[in-house]
Design a protein around this motif. Structure first.
Motif, PDB file in Angstrom:
ATOM      1  N   GLY A 140       0.812  -1.018  -0.021  1.00 32.74           N
ATOM      2  CA  GLY A 140      -0.022   0.025  -0.083  1.00 32.74           C
ATOM      3  C   GLY A 140       0.835   1.425  -0.156  1.00 32.74           C
ATOM      4  N   ASP A 141       0.218   2.315  -0.452  1.00 32.52           N
ATOM      5  CA  ASP A 141       0.942   3.613  -0.510  1.00 32.52           C
ATOM      6  C   ASP A 141       0.177   4.605   0.508  1.00 32.52           C
ATOM      7  OD1 ASP A 141       2.573   2.508  -2.251  1.00 32.52           O
ATOM      8  OD2 ASP A 141       1.876   3.782  -3.980  1.00 32.52           O
ATOM      9  N   PHE A 142       0.949   5.638   0.891  1.00 32.15           N
ATOM     10  CA  PHE A 142       0.483   7.031   1.751  1.00 32.15           C
ATOM     11  C   PHE A 142       1.252   8.003   1.221  1.00 32.15           C
ATOM     12  CE2 PHE A 142       2.690   4.549   4.748  1.00 32.15           C
ATOM     13  CZ  PHE A 142       3.469   5.336   5.422  1.00 32.15           C
ATOM     14  N   ILE A 143       0.645   9.083   1.267  1.00 31.10           N
ATOM     15  CA  ILE A 143       1.230  10.487   1.126  1.00 31.10           C
ATOM     16  C   ILE A 143       1.106  11.193   2.620  1.00 31.10           C
ATOM     17  CG2 ILE A 143       1.457  12.495   0.070  1.00 31.10           C
ATOM     18  CD1 ILE A 143       0.413  11.227  -2.458  1.00 31.10           C
ATOM     19  N   ILE A 144       2.284  11.719   3.034  1.00 30.83           N
ATOM     20  CA  ILE A 144       2.104  12.394   4.373  1.00 30.83           C
ATOM     21  C   ILE A 144       2.452  13.896   3.785  1.00 30.83           C
ATOM     22  CG2 ILE A 144       3.140  13.136   6.689  1.00 30.83           C
ATOM     23  CD1 ILE A 144       3.783  10.122   6.941  1.00 30.83           C
ATOM     24  N   ASP A 145       1.403  14.971   3.955  1.00 29.52           N
ATOM     25  CA  ASP A 145       1.641  16.415   4.171  1.00 29.52           C
ATOM     26  C   ASP A 145       2.084  16.880   5.629  1.00 29.52           C
ATOM     27  OD1 ASP A 145       1.534  19.004   3.847  1.00 29.52           O
ATOM     28  OD2 ASP A 145      -0.145  18.840   2.433  1.00 29.52           O
ATOM     29  N   PHE A 146       3.344  16.851   5.777  1.00 29.07           N
ATOM     30  CA  PHE A 146       4.024  17.271   7.089  1.00 29.07           C
ATOM     31  C   PHE A 146       3.359  18.616   7.586  1.00 29.07           C
ATOM     32  CE2 PHE A 146       6.910  14.232   5.424  1.00 29.07           C
ATOM     33  CZ  PHE A 146       7.190  13.353   6.820  1.00 29.07           C
ATOM     34  N   ALA A 147       3.195  19.596   6.577  1.00 31.61           N
ATOM     35  CA  ALA A 147       2.874  20.945   7.053  1.00 31.61           C
ATOM     36  C   ALA A 147       1.250  20.834   7.400  1.00 31.61           C
ATOM     37  CB  ALA A 147       3.004  21.916   5.765  1.00 31.61           C
ATOM     38  N   LEU A 154      -4.299   8.225   2.128  1.00 33.84           N
ATOM     39  CA  LEU A 154      -3.990   6.880   2.211  1.00 33.84           C
ATOM     40  C   LEU A 154      -4.501   6.092   1.087  1.00 33.84           C
ATOM     41  CD1 LEU A 154      -3.173   4.464   3.985  1.00 33.84           C
ATOM     42  CD2 LEU A 154      -5.010   4.562   5.376  1.00 33.84           C
ATOM     43  N   GLY A 155      -3.809   5.208   0.536  1.00 32.51           N
ATOM     44  CA  GLY A 155      -4.316   4.365  -0.519  1.00 32.51           C
ATOM     45  C   GLY A 155      -4.914   3.241  -0.103  1.00 32.51           C
ATOM     46  N   THR A 156      -5.264   2.235  -1.037  1.00 31.42           N
ATOM     47  CA  THR A 156      -5.819   0.960  -0.937  1.00 31.42           C
ATOM     48  C   THR A 156      -4.666   0.085  -0.010  1.00 31.42           C
ATOM     49  OG1 THR A 156      -7.428   1.267  -2.511  1.00 31.42           O
ATOM     50  CG2 THR A 156      -6.666  -1.169  -1.828  1.00 31.42           C
ATOM     51  N   ILE A 157      -5.033  -0.691   0.843  1.00 25.65           N
ATOM     52  CA  ILE A 157      -4.101  -1.495   1.473  1.00 25.65           C
ATOM     53  C   ILE A 157      -4.499  -2.826   0.921  1.00 25.65           C
ATOM     54  CG2 ILE A 157      -3.091  -2.492   3.653  1.00 25.65           C
ATOM     55  CD1 ILE A 157      -2.440   0.839   2.994  1.00 25.65           C
ATOM     56  N   ARG A 158      -3.543  -3.532   0.449  1.00 23.65           N
ATOM     57  CA  ARG A 158      -3.725  -5.002  -0.221  1.00 23.65           C
ATOM     58  C   ARG A 158      -3.060  -6.159   0.529  1.00 23.65           C
ATOM     59  NH1 ARG A 158      -4.346  -4.962  -6.326  1.00 23.65           N
ATOM     60  NH2 ARG A 158      -6.251  -4.129  -5.737  1.00 23.65           N
ATOM     61  N   ILE A 159      -3.723  -7.155   0.785  1.00 23.49           N
ATOM     62  CA  ILE A 159      -3.203  -8.260   1.573  1.00 23.49           C
ATOM     63  C   ILE A 159      -3.482  -9.590   0.939  1.00 23.49           C
ATOM     64  CG2 ILE A 159      -3.034  -9.786   3.759  1.00 23.49           C
ATOM     65  CD1 ILE A 159      -4.248  -7.093   5.066  1.00 23.49           C
ATOM     66  N   ASN A 160      -2.553 -10.442   0.940  1.00 24.56           N
ATOM     67  CA  ASN A 160      -2.668 -11.744   0.234  1.00 24.56           C
ATOM     68  C   ASN A 160      -3.251 -12.688   1.472  1.00 24.56           C
ATOM     69  OD1 ASN A 160      -2.631 -14.589  -0.674  1.00 24.56           O
ATOM     70  ND2 ASN A 160      -1.309 -13.543  -2.311  1.00 24.56           N
ATOM     71  N   LEU A 161      -4.476 -13.099   1.770  1.00 22.47           N
ATOM     72  CA  LEU A 161      -4.835 -13.906   2.713  1.00 22.47           C
ATOM     73  C   LEU A 161      -4.490 -15.435   2.668  1.00 22.47           C
ATOM     74  CD1 LEU A 161      -8.329 -12.580   3.217  1.00 22.47           C
ATOM     75  CD2 LEU A 161      -6.430 -11.739   4.405  1.00 22.47           C
ATOM     76  N   ARG A 162      -4.273 -15.990   1.357  1.00 18.93           N
ATOM     77  CA  ARG A 162      -3.917 -17.344   0.902  1.00 18.93           C
ATOM     78  C   ARG A 162      -2.767 -17.463   1.799  1.00 18.93           C
ATOM     79  NH1 ARG A 162      -3.724 -19.052  -5.010  1.00 18.93           N
ATOM     80  NH2 ARG A 162      -6.305 -18.626  -4.672  1.00 18.93           N
ATOM     81  N   THR A 163      -1.745 -16.524   2.090  1.00 20.14           N
ATOM     82  CA  THR A 163      -0.377 -16.880   2.570  1.00 20.14           C
ATOM     83  C   THR A 163      -0.444 -16.593   4.062  1.00 20.14           C
ATOM     84  OG1 THR A 163       0.178 -14.411   2.336  1.00 20.14           O
ATOM     85  CG2 THR A 163       0.688 -15.896   0.321  1.00 20.14           C
ATOM     86  N   GLU A 188      -8.209 -14.685  -2.846  1.00 20.63           N
ATOM     87  CA  GLU A 188      -6.942 -14.725  -2.345  1.00 20.63           C
ATOM     88  C   GLU A 188      -6.602 -13.502  -1.588  1.00 20.63           C
ATOM     89  OE1 GLU A 188      -2.518 -15.379  -4.405  1.00 20.63           O
ATOM     90  OE2 GLU A 188      -4.212 -15.581  -5.672  1.00 20.63           O
ATOM     91  N   PHE A 189      -7.031 -12.301  -2.523  1.00 22.94           N
ATOM     92  CA  PHE A 189      -6.526 -11.075  -1.981  1.00 22.94           C
ATOM     93  C   PHE A 189      -7.578 -10.382  -1.177  1.00 22.94           C
ATOM     94  CE2 PHE A 189      -3.801 -12.032  -5.469  1.00 22.94           C
ATOM     95  CZ  PHE A 189      -2.524 -11.685  -4.974  1.00 22.94           C
ATOM     96  N   THR A 190      -7.339  -9.521  -0.088  1.00 26.23           N
ATOM     97  CA  THR A 190      -8.464  -8.593   0.412  1.00 26.23           C
ATOM     98  C   THR A 190      -7.922  -7.039   0.341  1.00 26.23           C
ATOM     99  OG1 THR A 190      -9.718  -7.932   2.394  1.00 26.23           O
ATOM    100  CG2 THR A 190      -7.568  -8.740   2.707  1.00 26.23           C
ATOM    101  N   ASP A 191      -8.852  -6.206   0.147  1.00 28.40           N
ATOM    102  CA  ASP A 191      -8.524  -4.833  -0.025  1.00 28.40           C
ATOM    103  C   ASP A 191      -9.155  -4.003   1.289  1.00 28.40           C
ATOM    104  OD1 ASP A 191      -7.025  -5.159  -2.298  1.00 28.40           O
ATOM    105  OD2 ASP A 191      -8.542  -4.367  -3.697  1.00 28.40           O
ATOM    106  N   PHE A 192      -8.322  -3.101   2.066  1.00 31.02           N
ATOM    107  CA  PHE A 192      -8.774  -2.389   2.524  1.00 31.02           C
ATOM    108  C   PHE A 192      -8.868  -0.901   1.983  1.00 31.02           C
ATOM    109  CE2 PHE A 192      -8.114   1.123   5.967  1.00 31.02           C
ATOM    110  CZ  PHE A 192      -9.276   1.149   6.334  1.00 31.02           C
ATOM    111  N   VAL A 193     -10.121  -0.397   1.771  1.00 32.74           N
ATOM    112  CA  VAL A 193     -10.530   0.771   0.862  1.00 32.74           C
ATOM    113  C   VAL A 193     -10.713   1.874   1.879  1.00 32.74           C
ATOM    114  CG1 VAL A 193     -11.585   1.939  -0.632  1.00 32.74           C
ATOM    115  CG2 VAL A 193     -11.057  -0.455  -1.011  1.00 32.74           C
ATOM    116  N   PRO A 194      -9.630   2.694   2.290  1.00 33.37           N
ATOM    117  CA  PRO A 194     -10.053   3.841   3.327  1.00 33.37           C
ATOM    118  C   PRO A 194     -11.285   4.952   2.750  1.00 33.37           C
ATOM    119  CG  PRO A 194      -8.026   4.215   2.215  1.00 33.37           C
ATOM    120  CD  PRO A 194      -8.434   2.788   1.837  1.00 33.37           C
ATOM    121  N   LEU A 195     -11.904   5.264   3.527  1.00 27.11           N
ATOM    122  CA  LEU A 195     -12.784   6.330   3.408  1.00 27.11           C
ATOM    123  C   LEU A 195     -12.653   7.872   3.828  1.00 27.11           C
ATOM    124  CD1 LEU A 195     -16.118   4.185   3.273  1.00 27.11           C
ATOM    125  CD2 LEU A 195     -14.619   4.753   1.338  1.00 27.11           C
ATOM    126  N   SER A 196     -12.153   7.836   5.276  1.00 26.22           N
ATOM    127  CA  SER A 196     -11.914   8.795   6.003  1.00 26.22           C
ATOM    128  C   SER A 196     -10.703   8.690   7.078  1.00 26.22           C
ATOM    129  CB  SER A 196     -13.341   9.344   6.672  1.00 26.22           C
ATOM    130  OG  SER A 196     -13.494   8.296   7.649  1.00 26.22           O
TER     131      SER A 196
END
Length: 285
Positions: A140-147, A154-163, A188-196
């Motif tokens: 997954g990716d995320f961008i921090i705006d420090f200021a 926060l982007g989609t967090i993906r996990i391979n549950l099969r493993t 096989e995969f699950t996605d956590f899709v952030p909304l807020s």
């Protein structure tokens, strides 16, 4: 003198016949039970498949090219102008804040799977204890705006549950086969899709620990439900971020081991399941 012989049925013979009949019935029942258990194990082994991932883990990528903070910059300039008119002390304080913020521009970070872990834990009564499943197949990716942290993404967090792997290979097979159904390609995969995102501070600096909440949707077994993670983010340096996200879900919300589905009333698995993402992320160059 002639003797007549008659066959006589002795009580012992009758008892022996009854014992043989009982033994045959018991043997049949035991054989049926053993055969059923063996059949279940064979079914799980066949349908549980392999824990090997079908492909390398990756998630939808974010981009700094599409990221901007015009509001934050404008607001900062306005504050500086106002404070300049007020007093030299205020001017100095705002200048320090501006310098600190400008030295930390928005940065895109990407989770490092080899140094990260997604895991679940749930209480079981047979065998009694807490089952913990782990995998490093998380991305997954995320961008921090420090200021202006509220502008962070926060982007989609993906996990391979099969493993996912516990301390019991048979349990792992059962999870893939009949619990999470991850032996099937669609699960096989699950996605956590952030909304807020809520609870972020006004500014973030190096060395700071930031606590906040992320609400979104997660999908398991084809069922999507809302979930809120408590996140603790540690800004170790501009080049390394570590974090821990935790939440509790109810297995029945995703149709996991529901009595109506599995055909029996007791399976020994608690309703509450704890989820955690422990991750390390580094800048995308």
């Amino acid at each position: 003198m002639q003797y007549q012989y008659r066959s006589v049925s002795f009580p012992n013979e009758k008892r022996h016949r009854q014992e043989r009949m009982i033994f045959s019935i018991v043997s049949f029942v035991i054989g049926a039970i053993v055969g059923g258990v063996v059949g279940v194990f064979i079914f799980i082994r066949i349908t549980g498949g392999s824990a090997a991932p079908s492909q390398a883990i990756s998630a939808p990528e974010l981009s700094l090219a599409d990221f901007s903070t015009p509001t934050a910059v404008e607001d900062t300039q306005e504050v500086i102008e106002v404070n300049n008119e007020v007093s030299p002390t205020a001017e100095s304080e705002v200048a320090n804040v501006q310098a600190s913020s400008s030295s930390l521009p928005p940065q895109l970070y990407r989770i490092v799977p080899a140094e990260s872990e997604a895991r679940f834990s749930v209480y079981e009564t047979f065998p009694e204890g807490t089952a913990i499943g782990r995998t490093s197949e998380i991305a997954g990716d995320f961008i921090i705006d420090f200021a202006n942290p509220s502008n962070s993404q926060l982007g989609t967090i993906r996990i391979n549950l099969r493993t996912l792997a516990t301390d019991d290979p048979d349990r792992d097979q059962s999870i893939r086969c009949c619990v999470l159904l991850t032996a099937r390609p669609e699960n096989e995969f699950t996605d956590f899709v952030p909304l807020s995102i809520s609870g972020l501070p006004e500014q973030v600096d190096i060395g700071q620990i930031v606590n906040f909440q992320v609400t979104g949707n997660i999908t398991l077994r084809g069922i999507t439900a809302p979930i809120t993670f408590d996140v603790m983010l540690t800004i170790l340096s501009e080049d390394e971020i570590s974090g821990l996200a935790s939440a509790t879900v109810l297995r029945s919300d995703f149709g996991i081991l529901n009595d109506a589905d599995n055909g029996f009333d007791y399976h020994g698995v608690a309703e509450a399941v704890n989820l955690e993402f422990a991750f390390v992320a580094r800048p995308v160059q």
